[in-house]
Scaffold this motif. Structure first.
Motif, mmCIF file in Angstrom:
data_model
loop_
_atom_site.group_PDB
_atom_site.id
_atom_site.type_symbol
_atom_site.label_atom_id
_atom_site.label_comp_id
_atom_site.label_asym_id
_atom_site.label_seq_id
_atom_site.Cartn_x
_atom_site.Cartn_y
_atom_site.Cartn_z
ATOM 1 N N HIS A 1 0.810 -1.232 0.000
ATOM 2 C CA HIS A 1 0.000 0.000 0.000
ATOM 3 C C HIS A 1 0.841 1.278 0.000
ATOM 4 O O HIS A 1 0.310 2.368 -0.208
ATOM 5 N N LEU A 2 2.126 1.124 0.267
ATOM 6 C CA LEU A 2 2.936 2.326 0.499
ATOM 7 C C LEU A 2 3.029 3.234 -0.723
ATOM 8 O O LEU A 2 2.962 4.458 -0.612
ATOM 9 N N GLU A 3 3.173 2.608 -1.911
ATOM 10 C CA GLU A 3 3.384 3.461 -3.092
ATOM 11 C C GLU A 3 2.178 4.364 -3.366
ATOM 12 O O GLU A 3 2.328 5.537 -3.680
ATOM 13 N N GLU A 4 0.974 3.803 -3.190
ATOM 14 C CA GLU A 4 -0.231 4.627 -3.431
ATOM 15 C C GLU A 4 -0.370 5.720 -2.366
ATOM 16 O O GLU A 4 -0.816 6.830 -2.646
ATOM 17 N N TYR A 5 -0.005 5.356 -1.150
ATOM 18 C CA TYR A 5 -0.065 6.304 -0.024
ATOM 19 C C TYR A 5 0.871 7.483 -0.322
ATOM 20 O O TYR A 5 0.509 8.660 -0.209
ATOM 21 N N ILE A 6 2.084 7.137 -0.776
ATOM 22 C CA ILE A 6 3.088 8.167 -1.077
ATOM 23 C C ILE A 6 2.658 8.987 -2.300
ATOM 24 O O ILE A 6 2.831 10.207 -2.339
ATOM 25 N N ALA A 7 2.057 8.311 -3.295
ATOM 26 C CA ALA A 7 1.608 9.010 -4.512
ATOM 27 C C ALA A 7 0.574 10.071 -4.138
ATOM 28 O O ALA A 7 0.546 11.161 -4.710
ATOM 29 N N HIS A 8 -0.263 9.758 -3.143
ATOM 30 C CA HIS A 8 -1.268 10.745 -2.732
ATOM 31 C C HIS A 8 -0.591 11.946 -2.071
ATOM 32 O O HIS A 8 -0.964 13.097 -2.320
ATOM 33 N N TRP A 9 0.427 11.680 -1.264
ATOM 34 C CA TRP A 9 1.179 12.795 -0.655
ATOM 35 C C TRP A 9 1.799 13.665 -1.755
ATOM 36 O O TRP A 9 1.800 14.889 -1.661
ATOM 37 N N ALA A 10 2.326 13.014 -2.802
ATOM 38 C CA ALA A 10 2.921 13.787 -3.910
ATOM 39 C C ALA A 10 1.830 14.627 -4.582
ATOM 40 O O ALA A 10 2.035 15.805 -4.883
#
Ligand code: PXL
Length: 289
Positions: free
Chosen positions: A62-71
């Motif tokens: 799940h981390l990549e999507e979580y980080i993509a949202h922060w971006a």
């Protein structure tokens, strides 16, 4: 526009029982006036150091999507502080996160959480160590304990280490990339003492903070130590003052806990000592060595 409070992305697990990781990081940094944005690497029912049969929810996928949202929302951080990672694969993901969110005048702190007392934590194997050796190269500051320092250097862990050898370990760890290396939990000159050593490769100065040793083992004190160090540095303190604050706070937490009879695996009584965090440092005990 300058932010009112410094903001930290805190890359750690959330353990539901036993005071470690985010349960230490969030209250400590918040009390020190720092905004904490958790990037949870795993959710566990308890930490892994002393409980059996814990539920481990790995959040790697799940981390990549979580980080993509922060971006996508344009999130920016004054500090990225990484601790317990749930799997070696997460090191690759957090490497990309650091590279994508890097900016000037930012502090990257990596606590290479892997083990204690000469042993790897039960959730890890050697792949974690191999990946961690590369990962620490991204950091400005790393804060291994003695076990983790030995693992990163591929050298045997020993309970007694000459202080001259610790200085060599510090410079060898700095050669992996970080500007500042802090090693915690180093036995002192006498059995009733313990110390923290640090090295700043920019000015090539070594520091040592002595502290009395209390024969107890509370998990999460490493997370508490690095959290105070981060909060203090973000507040503008020098390295020796930040080391001093971190050592004194953890000592006060262990002292406040040690007199009570409860299982040490539950961690220190953080809720009783948080108020000590904002006391002034009257006399620093950090020594240049
Ligand atoms: O404080 C280190 C730590 C963090 N997170 C988890 C742990 C431990 C130490 O045991 O198990 C899940």
């Amino acid at each position: 526009m300058k932010r009112v409070s410094p903001r930290v992305a805190a890359v750690h697990d959330l353990s539901g029982f036993g005071r470690v990781s985010l349960s230490m990081v969030i209250p400590i940094l918040t009390t020190m006036g720092v905004q904490v944005c958790p990037l949870p690497t795993a959710v566990l029912s308890t930490h892994t150091g002393g409980y059996e049969g814990y539920k481990f929810i790995d959040l790697t996928e799940h981390l990549e999507e979580y980080i993509a949202h922060w971006a996508a929302i344009g999130a920016e951080f004054d500090c990225i502080y990484s601790g317990y990672l749930g799997s070696p694969k997460q090191i690759g993901i957090i490497t990309d996160f650091i590279n994508a969110f890097r900016r000037d005048e930012q502090l990257i702190v990596i606590d290479p959480v892997m083990g204690d007392n000469g042993k790897l934590y039960s959730s890890f194997d050697n792949t974690m160590v191999t990946e961690m050796k590369k990962f620490v190269g991204l950091a400005d500051i790393i804060t291994p304990n003695l076990t983790e320092a030995a693992l990163l250097l591929d050298t045997a862990y020993r309970e007694q280490v000459e202080h001259q050898l610790i200085k060599e370990w510090l410079t060898n760890l700095a050669a992996l990339g970080p500007r500042t290396v802090v090693i915690t939990g180093v036995p002192g000159d006498t059995p009733d003492m313990t110390c923290v050593f640090a090295y700043n490769s920019l000015d090539q100065r070594f520091w040592k903070v002595d502290c009395c040793y209390i024969p107890a083992h509370f998990p999460g004190t490493g997370d508490g130590f690095t959290s105070v160090l981060v909060g203090s540095l973000l507040g503008g303190d020098s390295l020796p003052i930040a080391l001093d604050r971190a050592v004194q706070f953890i000592l006060s937490a262990i002292r406040a806990s040690y007199g009570y009879r409860y299982p040490q695996r539950e961690g220190v009584l953080l809720e009783r000592v948080l108020g000590n965090l904002n006391l002034p440092v009257l006399i620093s005990t950090s020594q240049a060595i």
